[in-house]
Design a protein around this motif. Structure first.
Motif, PDB file in Angstrom:
ATOM      1  N   SER A   1      -2.452   7.877   2.973  1.00  0.00           N
ATOM      2  CA  SER A   1      -2.488   6.438   2.686  1.00  0.00           C
ATOM      3  C   SER A   1      -1.093   5.838   2.753  1.00  0.00           C
ATOM      4  N   ALA A  27       1.111   3.975  -3.106  1.00  0.00           N
ATOM      5  CA  ALA A  27       0.794   5.395  -2.894  1.00  0.00           C
ATOM      6  C   ALA A  27       1.965   6.283  -3.306  1.00  0.00           C
ATOM      7  N   GLY A  44       0.816  -1.213   0.000  1.00  0.00           N
ATOM      8  CA  GLY A  44       0.000   0.000   0.000  1.00  0.00           C
ATOM      9  C   GLY A  44       0.846   1.257   0.000  1.00  0.00           C
TER      10      GLY A  44
END
Length: 197
Positions: free
Chosen positions: A30, A10, A6
């Protein structure tokens, strides 16, 4: 792994799309959450490698203090109350050679209330205090993850007005406790020694 993926996605999106304003803030947040999700277990994993894979610490290997009242509240715990035997004792001796029975130059009638007061000062959850049997049982809950370690103390009469103090701390879940049970025993023993001797 999801945290790494993740955060990486990002950061890649920021470099590729170069978002501005609210979109940049959301993607940056994020990425930060992904890094935090990765860092927390990593921070636990690295130190855990220096501790033995045990979760039951005692001052008396031949006759560990027995849990009585706590047995009723940890019925569903993955780790059983029984002591795991000589192999665990050998691991403990190598890692924590200082943890052993302490003899106090006071009779049990002095040591018991001092130990009970220290349990309260440490904010441990008292489960039972049985002065007639010289037994105190308590539970310590970790701040971040809520892991529970159960503790039992045994205060028995020694020779010439002394008291033999034994203690045991055991985790309800997990294989390695990352040194938490040894910390409980050391913290308590040191506090009691300062108070009485």
């Amino acid at each position: 792994m999801l945290g790494i993926i993740g955060a990486g996605a990002a950061i890649f999106f920021i470099m590729w799309q170069r978002p501005l304003g609210l979109a940049l803030v959301l993607v940056a947040v994020s990425a930060g959450l992904g890094i935090v999700a990765c860092y927390m277990p990593y921070r636990q994993l690295v130190p855990s490698q220096q501790f033995p894979p045990i979760h039951d610490i005692t001052t008396d290997f031949s006759n560990p203090p027995a849990f009585v009242a706590i047995a009723r509240v940890r019925v569903a715990a993955p780790n059983p109350l029984s002591y795991d035997g000589p192999q665990v004792g050998a691991e403990q001796r190598r890692a924590y050679p200082d943890i052993r029975t302490v003899t106090f130059a006071h009779d049990p009638g002095v040591v018991f209330p001092a130990a009970l007061q220290l349990v309260d000062e440490l904010s441990w959850d008292l489960v039972e205090a049985n002065a007639a049997q010289g037994r105190i049982e308590a539970t310590v809950t970790s701040r971040w993850f809520g892991f529970k370690d159960d503790i039992v103390m045994r205060i028995a009469p020694g020779t010439a007005g002394t008291a033999l103090f034994d203690m045991r701390s055991k985790s309800r879940v997990g294989v390695s406790d990352m040194g938490s049970n040894a910390r409980h025993v050391r913290e308590f023993m040191n506090g009691l020694l300062e108070r009485l001797d």
